[in-house]
Design a protein around this motif. Structure first.
Motif, PDB file in Angstrom:
ATOM      1  N   PHE A  29      -6.175   1.750  29.240  1.00  0.00           N
ATOM      2  CA  PHE A  29      -5.436   0.823  30.248  1.00  0.00           C
ATOM      3  C   PHE A  29      -4.492   0.057  29.605  1.00  0.00           C
ATOM      4  CE2 PHE A  29      -8.568   0.905  33.898  1.00  0.00           C
ATOM      5  CZ  PHE A  29      -8.232   2.158  34.420  1.00  0.00           C
ATOM      6  N   LEU A  30      -4.983  -0.564  28.343  1.00  0.00           N
ATOM      7  CA  LEU A  30      -4.030  -1.735  27.671  1.00  0.00           C
ATOM      8  C   LEU A  30      -3.120  -0.937  26.970  1.00  0.00           C
ATOM      9  CD1 LEU A  30      -7.006  -4.067  26.101  1.00  0.00           C
ATOM     10  CD2 LEU A  30      -5.149  -4.376  28.046  1.00  0.00           C
ATOM     11  N   ALA A  31      -3.493   0.262  26.375  1.00  0.00           N
ATOM     12  CA  ALA A  31      -2.297   1.104  25.599  1.00  0.00           C
ATOM     13  C   ALA A  31      -1.229   1.539  26.643  1.00  0.00           C
ATOM     14  CB  ALA A  31      -2.880   2.207  24.821  1.00  0.00           C
ATOM     15  N   GLY A  32      -1.694   1.815  27.871  1.00  0.00           N
ATOM     16  CA  GLY A  32      -0.741   2.386  28.913  1.00  0.00           C
ATOM     17  C   GLY A  32       0.247   1.188  29.323  1.00  0.00           C
ATOM     18  N   ALA A  33      -0.429   0.059  29.442  1.00  0.00           N
ATOM     19  CA  ALA A  33       0.212  -1.129  29.895  1.00  0.00           C
ATOM     20  C   ALA A  33       1.245  -1.467  28.677  1.00  0.00           C
ATOM     21  CB  ALA A  33      -0.697  -2.584  30.385  1.00  0.00           C
ATOM     22  N   ALA A  34       0.831  -1.540  27.653  1.00  0.00           N
ATOM     23  CA  ALA A  34       1.560  -1.789  26.565  1.00  0.00           C
ATOM     24  C   ALA A  34       2.934  -0.920  26.581  1.00  0.00           C
ATOM     25  CB  ALA A  34       0.837  -1.899  25.246  1.00  0.00           C
ATOM     26  N   SER A  35       2.611   0.584  26.703  1.00  0.00           N
ATOM     27  CA  SER A  35       3.738   1.421  26.648  1.00  0.00           C
ATOM     28  C   SER A  35       4.708   1.078  27.586  1.00  0.00           C
ATOM     29  CB  SER A  35       3.053   2.642  26.760  1.00  0.00           C
ATOM     30  OG  SER A  35       4.239   3.546  26.541  1.00  0.00           O
ATOM     31  N   CYS A  36       4.211   0.670  28.910  1.00  0.00           N
ATOM     32  CA  CYS A  36       5.111   0.501  30.135  1.00  0.00           C
ATOM     33  C   CYS A  36       5.861  -0.717  29.725  1.00  0.00           C
ATOM     34  CB  CYS A  36       4.362   0.331  31.262  1.00  0.00           C
ATOM     35  SG  CYS A  36       3.617   1.965  31.926  1.00  0.00           S
ATOM     36  N   LEU A  37       5.359  -1.714  29.353  1.00  0.00           N
ATOM     37  CA  LEU A  37       5.987  -3.053  28.869  1.00  0.00           C
ATOM     38  C   LEU A  37       7.101  -2.628  27.750  1.00  0.00           C
ATOM     39  CD1 LEU A  37       6.080  -6.043  29.053  1.00  0.00           C
ATOM     40  CD2 LEU A  37       4.563  -6.354  27.268  1.00  0.00           C
ATOM     41  N   LEU A  38       6.966  -2.018  26.871  1.00  0.00           N
ATOM     42  CA  LEU A  38       7.801  -1.799  25.778  1.00  0.00           C
ATOM     43  C   LEU A  38       8.998  -1.062  26.441  1.00  0.00           C
ATOM     44  CD1 LEU A  38       5.583  -0.620  22.698  1.00  0.00           C
ATOM     45  CD2 LEU A  38       7.085  -2.815  22.934  1.00  0.00           C
ATOM     46  N   GLY A  39       8.735  -0.062  27.244  1.00  0.00           N
ATOM     47  CA  GLY A  39       9.830   0.734  28.020  1.00  0.00           C
ATOM     48  C   GLY A  39      10.638  -0.104  29.045  1.00  0.00           C
ATOM     49  N   ALA A  40      10.122  -1.117  29.536  1.00  0.00           N
ATOM     50  CA  ALA A  40      10.634  -2.155  30.125  1.00  0.00           C
ATOM     51  C   ALA A  40      11.719  -3.246  29.446  1.00  0.00           C
ATOM     52  CB  ALA A  40       9.554  -2.802  31.397  1.00  0.00           C
ATOM     53  N   LEU A  41      11.203  -3.343  28.493  1.00  0.00           N
ATOM     54  CA  LEU A  41      11.785  -4.205  27.574  1.00  0.00           C
ATOM     55  C   LEU A  41      13.035  -3.517  27.038  1.00  0.00           C
ATOM     56  CD1 LEU A  41       9.062  -6.357  25.407  1.00  0.00           C
ATOM     57  CD2 LEU A  41      10.626  -6.995  27.159  1.00  0.00           C
ATOM     58  N   GLY A  42      12.787  -2.164  26.714  1.00  0.00           N
ATOM     59  CA  GLY A  42      13.971  -1.486  26.372  1.00  0.00           C
ATOM     60  C   GLY A  42      15.136  -1.107  27.076  1.00  0.00           C
ATOM     61  N   LEU A  43      14.592  -1.137  28.411  1.00  0.00           N
ATOM     62  CA  LEU A  43      15.610  -0.930  29.704  1.00  0.00           C
ATOM     63  C   LEU A  43      16.681  -2.293  29.481  1.00  0.00           C
ATOM     64  CD1 LEU A  43      13.708   0.453  32.583  1.00  0.00           C
ATOM     65  CD2 LEU A  43      15.714   1.669  31.332  1.00  0.00           C
ATOM     66  N   ILE A  44      16.010  -3.369  29.356  1.00  0.00           N
ATOM     67  CA  ILE A  44      16.773  -4.629  29.290  1.00  0.00           C
ATOM     68  C   ILE A  44      17.409  -4.825  27.918  1.00  0.00           C
ATOM     69  CG2 ILE A  44      16.582  -7.223  29.119  1.00  0.00           C
ATOM     70  CD1 ILE A  44      13.893  -6.916  30.963  1.00  0.00           C
ATOM     71  N   ARG A  45      16.887  -4.438  26.670  1.00  0.00           N
ATOM     72  CA  ARG A  45      17.616  -4.904  25.589  1.00  0.00           C
ATOM     73  C   ARG A  45      18.301  -3.676  24.686  1.00  0.00           C
ATOM     74  NH1 ARG A  45      16.887 -10.030  23.542  1.00  0.00           N
ATOM     75  NH2 ARG A  45      17.130  -8.665  21.390  1.00  0.00           N
ATOM     76  N   LEU A  46      18.141  -2.583  25.110  1.00  0.00           N
ATOM     77  CA  LEU A  46      19.160  -1.386  24.557  1.00  0.00           C
ATOM     78  C   LEU A  46      20.460  -1.480  24.970  1.00  0.00           C
ATOM     79  CD1 LEU A  46      16.509   1.205  24.270  1.00  0.00           C
ATOM     80  CD2 LEU A  46      17.197  -0.114  22.443  1.00  0.00           C
ATOM     81  N   PRO A  47      21.503  -1.171  24.201  1.00  0.00           N
ATOM     82  CA  PRO A  47      22.870  -1.288  24.540  1.00  0.00           C
ATOM     83  C   PRO A  47      23.542  -0.372  25.423  1.00  0.00           C
ATOM     84  CG  PRO A  47      22.372  -0.404  22.288  1.00  0.00           C
ATOM     85  CD  PRO A  47      21.139  -0.662  22.834  1.00  0.00           C
ATOM     86  N   ASP A  48      23.079   0.812  25.356  1.00  0.00           N
ATOM     87  CA  ASP A  48      23.916   1.890  25.935  1.00  0.00           C
ATOM     88  C   ASP A  48      23.060   2.898  26.800  1.00  0.00           C
ATOM     89  OD1 ASP A  48      22.510   3.133  23.840  1.00  0.00           O
ATOM     90  OD2 ASP A  48      24.408   4.273  22.964  1.00  0.00           O
ATOM     91  N   LEU A  49      23.512   3.497  27.668  1.00  0.00           N
ATOM     92  CA  LEU A  49      22.747   4.513  28.539  1.00  0.00           C
ATOM     93  C   LEU A  49      21.891   5.487  27.870  1.00  0.00           C
ATOM     94  CD1 LEU A  49      22.674   4.998  31.428  1.00  0.00           C
ATOM     95  CD2 LEU A  49      24.410   7.132  31.057  1.00  0.00           C
ATOM     96  N   PRO A  50      22.219   6.074  26.829  1.00  0.00           N
ATOM     97  CA  PRO A  50      21.215   7.138  26.393  1.00  0.00           C
ATOM     98  C   PRO A  50      20.155   6.437  25.665  1.00  0.00           C
ATOM     99  CG  PRO A  50      23.701   7.598  25.590  1.00  0.00           C
ATOM    100  CD  PRO A  50      23.606   6.281  26.200  1.00  0.00           C
ATOM    101  N   ALA A  51      20.068   5.257  25.206  1.00  0.00           N
ATOM    102  CA  ALA A  51      18.982   4.565  24.692  1.00  0.00           C
ATOM    103  C   ALA A  51      18.277   4.248  25.988  1.00  0.00           C
ATOM    104  CB  ALA A  51      19.442   3.384  23.698  1.00  0.00           C
TER     105      ALA A  51
END
Length: 137
Positions: free
Chosen positions: A18-40
């Motif tokens: 559960f913790l690993a899954g939640a951490a992965s989802c959190l990192l994915g959400a941060l990537g959506l906010i922080r990454l610069p372009d569409l492919p990333a």
């Protein structure tokens, strides 16, 4: 009926998943906010989110009865099948509409195919509604 009894070891494994899954989802959400372009951003939207959901569902499978586990396995299967397809469709749409900056692409495998398709449309007897034209989707 309630959840099947699980040992202390099962509780620990479930908590870690559960913790690993939640951490992965959190990192994915941060990537959506922080990454610069569409492919990333598409990478951040599909890979960590799918992994996070997979880990959470595996942890849930440990805690539920076998009949529910089959349903969770189907959810995992459909997620693994649909996430890459949807990501590809979004990327292809962005490429075709010009939203994606082509000059920033390292490899542009679609440019040649699109130029051939455009040349086929401009050829005598060819039209946009030509039934012989293959779709790139």
């Amino acid at each position: 009926m309630g959840a099947a009894p699980v040992s202390t070891f099962g509780d620990i494994v479930t908590a870690v998943l559960f913790l690993a899954g939640a951490a992965s989802c959190l990192l994915g959400a941060l990537g959506l906010i922080r990454l610069p372009d569409l492919p990333a951003r598409l990478q951040a939207a599909t890979k960590p989110q799918t992994l996070g959901l997979l880990l959470i569902l595996i942890g849930t499978t440990i805690r539920v009865e076998s009949a529910s586990a089959v349903t969770l396995a189907l959810v995992v299967l459909f997620q693994l099948l649909t996430a890459p397809v949807i990501s590809q469709i979004v990327a292809r749409s962005a490429y075709r509409t010009g939203t994606l900056r082509r000059d920033e692409l390292v490899i542009d495998e679609l440019a040649e195919r699109m130029s051939r398709d455009d040349a086929g449309d401009a050829a005598p007897g060819g039209s946009a509604g030509d039934s012989g034209r293959r779709s790139t989707f």
